[in-house]
Scaffold this motif. Structure first.
Motif, short mmCIF file in Angstrom:
data_model
loop_
_atom_site.label_atom_id
_atom_site.label_comp_id
_atom_site.label_asym_id
_atom_site.label_seq_id
_atom_site.Cartn_x
_atom_site.Cartn_y
_atom_site.Cartn_z
N GLU A 32 0.84 -1.20 0.00
CA GLU A 32 0.00 0.00 0.00
C GLU A 32 0.88 1.26 0.00
N GLN A 35 2.16 1.66 -3.49
CA GLN A 35 1.12 1.88 -4.51
C GLN A 35 1.55 1.34 -5.87
N TYR A 39 -0.35 -3.85 -5.90
CA TYR A 39 -1.33 -3.27 -4.98
C TYR A 39 -2.58 -2.82 -5.74
N GLN A 40 -2.40 -2.20 -6.88
CA GLN A 40 -3.55 -1.74 -7.67
C GLN A 40 -4.41 -2.91 -8.13
N LYS A 43 -6.28 -4.13 -4.89
CA LYS A 43 -7.01 -3.07 -4.16
C LYS A 43 -8.52 -3.26 -4.13
#
Length: 167
Positions: A32, A35, A39-40, A43
């Motif tokens: 996180e 980013q 993580y995307q 998410k």
């Protein structure tokens, strides 16, 4: 201390296998902060939890909990771990596993003769009582209800189901 047992749900994420998703979950905070692409990708599947003035994020969500139901733990050890018990482990549970456990619960609750032949207790330092009394049958009834609910409502195509214990 004692035997705590859980079933967790973990979303299946396209392009990632179970090991990758589980690993990402363990490093969620680090990812996180970065980013990055991983993580995307995860998410949309992150869950937010708050309890006892604490908050956290996870890809895993608890869907069942038992405490010192050593006969149920024994079943998971024997059927998804080939008899190998450890103080803390996590294993994938299939729909067939749940159906098998459900049928054994029904068998024990229907015919209370020799329950040790179907769902024997498992001795351990922190595993609680080993008898075949009202408490034993209450745990079997609770397990039957949990498993029945999961068989009716859990989506094995979109999520992994995992058994986790600690003792």
């Amino acid at each position: 201390m004692g035997l705590d047992m859980y079933l967790f749900s973990l979303a299946r994420i396209e392009g990632m296998d179970y090991v990758e998703i589980h690993s990402v979950n363990m490093r969620l905070r680090e990812l996180e902060e970065k980013q990055n692409d991983i993580y995307q990708k995860v998410k949309p599947h992150i869950k937010h939890f708050e309890e006892f003035d604490m908050s956290w994020k996870s890809l895993m969500e608890e869907v069942a909990y038992w405490r010192k139901a050593n006969q149920i733990h024994n079943w998971f050890v024997e059927n998804i771990r080939n008899g190998e018990d450890d103080p803390c482990f996590t294993e994938i549970v299939t729909k067939q596993n749940l159906e098998d456990l459900y049928n054994l619960c029904l068998k024990v609750l229907t015919n209370k003769k020799n329950p040790q032949d179907s769902l024997p207790t498992r001795p351990g330092s922190f595993f609680g009582y080993y008898g075949y009394d009202d408490f034993y049958y209450m745990q079997i009834e609770e397990t039957k209800s949990i498993v029945e609910n999961l068989l009716d409502n859990f989506n094995f195509k979109t999520h992994y189901l995992m058994y986790q214990c600690s003792w």
